[in-house]
Write a protein that holds these residues in place. Structure first.
Motif, PDB file in Angstrom:
ATOM      1  N   GLU A  16      -3.854  -6.729  -0.512  1.00  0.00           N
ATOM      2  CA  GLU A  16      -2.628  -6.488  -1.266  1.00  0.00           C
ATOM      3  C   GLU A  16      -2.153  -7.729  -1.999  1.00  0.00           C
ATOM      4  O   GLU A  16      -1.497  -7.633  -3.031  1.00  0.00           O
ATOM      5  CB  GLU A  16      -1.520  -6.017  -0.307  1.00  0.00           C
ATOM      6  N   PRO A  20       1.062   5.047   0.842  1.00  0.00           N
ATOM      7  CA  PRO A  20       0.242   5.987   1.621  1.00  0.00           C
ATOM      8  C   PRO A  20      -0.219   7.174   0.759  1.00  0.00           C
ATOM      9  O   PRO A  20       0.409   7.496  -0.214  1.00  0.00           O
ATOM     10  CB  PRO A  20       1.160   6.459   2.734  1.00  0.00           C
ATOM     11  N   ASP A  71      -8.330  -2.487  -1.896  1.00  0.00           N
ATOM     12  CA  ASP A  71      -8.397  -1.384  -0.942  1.00  0.00           C
ATOM     13  C   ASP A  71      -8.200  -1.946   0.469  1.00  0.00           C
ATOM     14  O   ASP A  71      -9.159  -2.279   1.172  1.00  0.00           O
ATOM     15  CB  ASP A  71      -9.751  -0.665  -1.068  1.00  0.00           C
ATOM     16  N   ASN A 120       0.834  -1.202   0.000  1.00  0.00           N
ATOM     17  CA  ASN A 120       0.000   0.000   0.000  1.00  0.00           C
ATOM     18  C   ASN A 120       0.863   1.243   0.000  1.00  0.00           C
ATOM     19  O   ASN A 120       1.729   1.404   0.858  1.00  0.00           O
ATOM     20  CB  ASN A 120      -0.865   0.020   1.260  1.00  0.00           C
ATOM     21  N   THR A 136      -5.906  -7.066  10.191  1.00  0.00           N
ATOM     22  CA  THR A 136      -4.612  -7.086   9.506  1.00  0.00           C
ATOM     23  C   THR A 136      -4.637  -8.089   8.358  1.00  0.00           C
ATOM     24  O   THR A 136      -4.143  -7.808   7.261  1.00  0.00           O
ATOM     25  CB  THR A 136      -3.482  -7.441  10.494  1.00  0.00           C
ATOM     26  N   ARG A 144      -9.753  -3.534   5.971  1.00  0.00           N
ATOM     27  CA  ARG A 144      -9.433  -3.610   7.389  1.00  0.00           C
ATOM     28  C   ARG A 144     -10.515  -2.946   8.236  1.00  0.00           C
ATOM     29  O   ARG A 144     -11.000  -3.514   9.214  1.00  0.00           O
ATOM     30  CB  ARG A 144      -8.086  -2.930   7.641  1.00  0.00           C
ATOM     31  N   ARG A 145     -10.927  -1.748   7.825  1.00  0.00           N
ATOM     32  CA  ARG A 145     -11.910  -0.994   8.600  1.00  0.00           C
ATOM     33  C   ARG A 145     -13.235  -1.761   8.673  1.00  0.00           C
ATOM     34  O   ARG A 145     -13.835  -1.898   9.741  1.00  0.00           O
ATOM     35  CB  ARG A 145     -12.133   0.393   7.985  1.00  0.00           C
ATOM     36  N   ARG A 180      -6.392  -6.559   5.416  1.00  0.00           N
ATOM     37  CA  ARG A 180      -5.575  -5.558   4.723  1.00  0.00           C
ATOM     38  C   ARG A 180      -4.533  -6.241   3.833  1.00  0.00           C
ATOM     39  O   ARG A 180      -4.359  -5.888   2.665  1.00  0.00           O
ATOM     40  CB  ARG A 180      -4.862  -4.653   5.736  1.00  0.00           C
ATOM     41  N   THR A 215      -7.078  -0.609   3.228  1.00  0.00           N
ATOM     42  CA  THR A 215      -7.517   0.213   4.350  1.00  0.00           C
ATOM     43  C   THR A 215      -9.003  -0.007   4.619  1.00  0.00           C
ATOM     44  O   THR A 215      -9.427  -0.174   5.762  1.00  0.00           O
ATOM     45  CB  THR A 215      -7.253   1.702   4.032  1.00  0.00           C
ATOM     46  N   LEU A 216      -9.779  -0.017   3.532  1.00  0.00           N
ATOM     47  CA  LEU A 216     -11.223  -0.235   3.679  1.00  0.00           C
ATOM     48  C   LEU A 216     -11.518  -1.650   4.178  1.00  0.00           C
ATOM     49  O   LEU A 216     -12.344  -1.844   5.073  1.00  0.00           O
ATOM     50  CB  LEU A 216     -11.934   0.023   2.342  1.00  0.00           C
TER      51      LEU A 216
END
Lengths: 261, 274
Positions: B130, A261, B219, A259, B123, B224-225, B126, B221-222
């Protein structure tokens, strides 16, 4: 940079010989399985679980001969081959510090949280579908060996009947440990570390773009190499009869799959 | 009798080391193993003396536990040739056991368990975003589909657990995967289902689909959230049930098999002083 170091075929040859060594062992195991079957048939016996017990001495010898790279070998027998069994997992591991292989025990009850689903596993379904050998991974063998693996499998077919797959589990770390020193010898140096970079970035990816092995920390085993990650001038070379491609770049790969940032 | 014995099963017959009453601990251990499908319906338990030895309890304690399980309808004893103790999957009794276990824990235990699960699964989600290959994406979609198809509580417990394990495997992390397997065994003991099971399952299904979509969009970050939110909601629901069950550890066999989410909430409403 010398032209010798930049020649991808030299790196590919090293990887190929390691791959063929593992498939060689798998091929020997297949011969043993077919012998077992012929012996049973010549005694006019129907194939049963006990016949696969005959494999164990040969399996143990193979595991010992290749223990630098292979951790486990065996056969997963297709549903319907043995009476009353969906699949049978006849798989043995030679654990570190042990002389005798131990049987892998998996949960074959579909109603269990821990169910080990052979049918949907790529190492089983691909050789069954294609009739050809296959390498899966790197992948986490969840609920099986719980290791990070490359699994090499080949179909076993007798008189037109698919009996199952034979195969070998190669921990990703062992594959790397066997390959990287040989790559370093080719390049005349070890790894790509900081200013002491003596070799190009070399890596192998599988058909999904996942890094199998790499001599650079910019692309780690298990990460995905996206199209943008490889810089211009990257040389690509398909490895024969395996779903792998070798990539070589004189310049640096961008960090892959992480990722930003 | 299944020939294969998985790693989860090895733990089933390992010695007990918790401080609870010995026979109760045996009941809980075997009960959760049955709920998780680690011991199959109709499977024969080892001989009493062997089972007592492997669990590290006296034979008399084991007999007490087996007779409790028999009363609950989870074990059936047949006499004579080919006899012995056989496991029966009986949902109401499993639910009752779950609720007893939930009651033994403090809400802070449940909170911590949820937070730790969110850390691991968040985690994993996330990293899966990837690293998941197309094939692994398909497996994630299939895992959520299996949850959608589940119609019994046992099947929902199992398929949701397997969804989380698939996400951890797609993250390419052996450690996260092992941790997730352990957490799922622990969580499956605790999961409670509202009488409106379908409604809860539909909402959960939507959340899992959203996570898988975020993984597909890469995504992290999404993903994970959303995972953290989903686990947070489940944790809150579990704590709510836990609080509504009240402090009495009275374990009446007939009574608490009937305690459902709504009656538990009803009790809470009747006692505003609590």
């Amino acid at each position: 940079m010398t032209s010798r170091a930049a020649d991808p075929t030299r790196y590919a040859a090293t990887a190929e010989s390691l791959v063929e060594r593992v498939f060689g062992a798998v091929g020997l195991l297949r011969e043993q399985v077919l012998d077992c079957r012929s012996n049973a048939l010549s005694r006019r016996e129907q194939l049963q679980a006990k016949h696969f017990a005959e494999l164990r001495p040969g399996l143990s010898a193979l595991l010992h001969a290749h223990r630098d790279v292979v951790v486990g070998m065996g056969m997963v027998i297709a549903p319907g081959i043995l009476r009353g069994e969906r699949h049978r997992v006849e798989w043995w591991q030679l654990l570190p510090g042990r002389d005798q292989p131990s049987a892998l025990r998996v949960d074959l009850n579909p109603e269990s949280l821990g169910f080990y689903d052979c049918d949907s596993a790529e190492w089983f379904s691909v050789p069954r579908r294609t009739g050809r050998r296959h390498i899966v991974g790197p992948y986490v063998d969840a609920l099986g060996t719980d290791r990070y693996l490359l699994t090499f499998t080949a179909p076993v077919v007798a008189d037109g009947t698919f009996l199952g797959v034979v195969g070998a589990d190669v921990p990703v770390a062992r594959f790397e440990r066997c390959l990287l020193p040989a790559w370093a010898d080719r390049a005349g140096g070890m790894g790509n570390v900081g200013a002491g970079k003596v070799a190009p970035d070399v890596l192998i990816i599988n058909s999904q773009g996942r890094v199998v092995v790499s001599n650079s920390a910019r692309a780690l085993s298990g990460e995905l190499l996206t199209d943008e990650s490889a810089v211009a001038g990257t040389v690509r070379l398909d490895l024969p009869d395996v779903p792998w491609q070798l990539l070589l770049s004189e310049r640096l790969f961008h960090g892959v799959g992480r990722n930003q940032p | 009798m299944p020939a294969a014995i998985g790693t989860g099963r090895q733990a089933v017959f390992a010695p007990l080391d918790d401080g609870a009453g010995r026979s109760e601990a045996v009941v809980r251990r075997l009960g959760s193993a049955i709920a998780l499908g680690l011991i199959a319906d109709g499977e024969q338990l080892p001989a009493e003396s062997d089972l007592a030895t492997s669990l590290g309890v006296a034979t008399v304690t084991l007999r007490e536990a087996l007779s409790d399980l028999r009363r609950r309808g989870l074990v059936e004893t047949r006499r004579g040739r080919g006899g012995g103790s056989f496991v029966r999957v009986f949902e109401p009794a499993l639910t009752a056991l779950t609720q007893r276990r939930v009651r033994e824990l403090g809400s802070a235990d449940l909170r911590e368990l949820g937070e730790f699960h969110a850390a691991v699964a968040g985690t994993a989600a996330r990293l899966a975003a990837e690293r998941a290959t197309a094939a692994e994406m398909e497996r994630l979609v299939a895992a959520v589909d299996r949850y959608a198809d589940a119609t019994t509580n046992a099947a929902r417990r199992r398929t949701e657990g397997r969804y989380y394990i698939e996400v951890a495997a797609a993250a390419q992390s052996v450690r996260l995967t092992r941790q997730e397997i352990e957490l799922q065994s622990e969580l499956a003991e605790l999961q409670l289902f509202p009488p409106d099971t379908t409604g809860w399952a539909t909402a959960t299904l939507g959340r899992h689909r959203a996570v898988v979509a975020a993984v597909g969009d890469r995504d992290g970050t999404l993903a994970r959230r959303l995972t953290e939110e989903c686990i947070g909601l489940r944790t809150l629901a579990m704590i709510e049930v836990h609080l509504s069950l009240g402090p009495t550890p009275g374990d009446t066999l007939d009574g608490d098999a009937d305690v459902s989410w709504s009656t538990a909430k009803g009790e809470l409403d009747d006692e505003p002083s609590r």
